[in-house]
Scaffold this active site. Structure first.
Site, PDB file in Angstrom:
ATOM      1  CG  LEU A 140      64.761 150.690  56.033  1.00 34.80           C
ATOM      2  CD1 LEU A 140      65.268 149.255  56.139  1.00 34.80           C
ATOM      3  CD2 LEU A 140      64.230 151.302  57.434  1.00 34.80           C
ATOM      4  CG  ASP A 141      68.952 155.980  58.939  1.00 37.85           C
ATOM      5  OD1 ASP A 141      68.642 156.718  57.771  1.00 37.85           O
ATOM      6  OD2 ASP A 141      69.019 156.563  59.834  1.00 37.85           O
ATOM      7  NE  ARG A 142      77.352 151.977  54.610  1.00 41.45           N
ATOM      8  CZ  ARG A 142      78.463 152.481  53.893  1.00 41.45           C
ATOM      9  NH1 ARG A 142      78.458 153.795  53.790  1.00 41.45           N
ATOM     10  NH2 ARG A 142      79.369 151.698  53.568  1.00 41.45           N
TER      11      ARG A 142
ATOM     12  CB  VAL B 207      68.411 151.041  60.064  1.00 40.30           C
ATOM     13  CG1 VAL B 207      67.103 150.277  60.314  1.00 40.30           C
ATOM     14  CG2 VAL B 207      68.655 152.149  60.951  1.00 40.30           C
TER      15      VAL B 207
ATOM     16  NE  ARG C  29      70.663 156.653  63.586  1.00 35.46           N
ATOM     17  CZ  ARG C  29      71.578 156.756  62.789  1.00 35.46           C
ATOM     18  NH1 ARG C  29      71.469 156.823  61.367  1.00 35.46           N
ATOM     19  NH2 ARG C  29      72.767 157.031  63.156  1.00 35.46           N
TER      20      ARG C  29
END
Length: 209
Positions: free
Chosen positions: A60-62, A64, A162
């Site tokens: 997961l992105d930072r 998120v 995104r």
């Protein structure tokens, strides 16, 4: 910053909630990351000597938040990765996008990632170096500025949700990198549901937050 929360664990896997601000794995800086945090948790809880194995199955992105699963054995990691490749590992997200979005639909695009700036560009047709990406969405409530959207990923590309929503004219809340308006906290995206077959028992497991 909130700390990760353990949702489920057994001898084969560990499911945890990742807060916004945590990396999925270390990037070499002092920023907190899930792998380091959870390895320390396992080492302390079970008094494990030496290095602790914990396999990163997905990211997961930072900025998120949401639910993630980690493999406690290499065999488990391999079997979960195989489910991701076959499409039986189900991931759903809840997004908050700018503007009014109605109904349901599918977004299909092609992404090209620039590793230098950690950003992807979106194309409507295949171009050299691109990867196909697909998601399904169902729009929910609109508050006059943002629409809540349930998203099911059919591919798992970097920054996919995104970038695809931004490309469609509906950037995520707070996602300045992809054209969203600045907002307090993380971006308007959470991993809210995971479903997969247990790597040893075959039981279908579901986790929703």
């Amino acid at each position: 910053m909130d700390s990760p929360r353990i949702i489920f664990e057994d001898n084969h896997l560990l499911v945890a909630f990742k807060p916004s601000g945590f990396l999925s794995q270390s990037d070499g800086t002092d920023a907190p990351d899930m792998l380091t945090f959870l390895k320390s948790y396992i080492k302390d809880k079970y008094n494990k000597p030496g290095n602790v194995f914990l396999g990163l199955v997905h990211r997961l992105d930072r900025n998120v938040s949401g639910v993630m699963v980690f493999a406690r054995t290499s065999k488990c990691a391999s079997r979960l990765s195989e489910q991701i490749r076959k499409g039986t590992f189900e991931k759903r997200y809840r997004a908050c996008v700018q503007g009014k979005l109605e109904g349901s639909g599918t977004l299909v695009n092609y992404l090209v990632k620039d590793e230098r700036i950690n950003k992807v560009t979106v194309h409507d047709t295949e171009v050299p170096g691109s990867k196909r990406c697909e998601l399904m969405y169902e729009a929910g409530e609109f508050d006059g500025e943002y629409t809540t959207v349930d998203v099911r990923l059919l591919t798992g590309r970097s920054h996919q949700i995104r970038a695809q929503f931004a490309h469609s004219g509906h950037p995520l809340k707070g996602d300045v990198k992809y054209g969203g308006k600045k907002s307090d906290g993380g971006i308007g995206l959470m991993s809210c549901y995971l479903a997969f077959d247990h790597p040893t028992t075959g039981e279908r497991l579901e986790f929703a937050i």
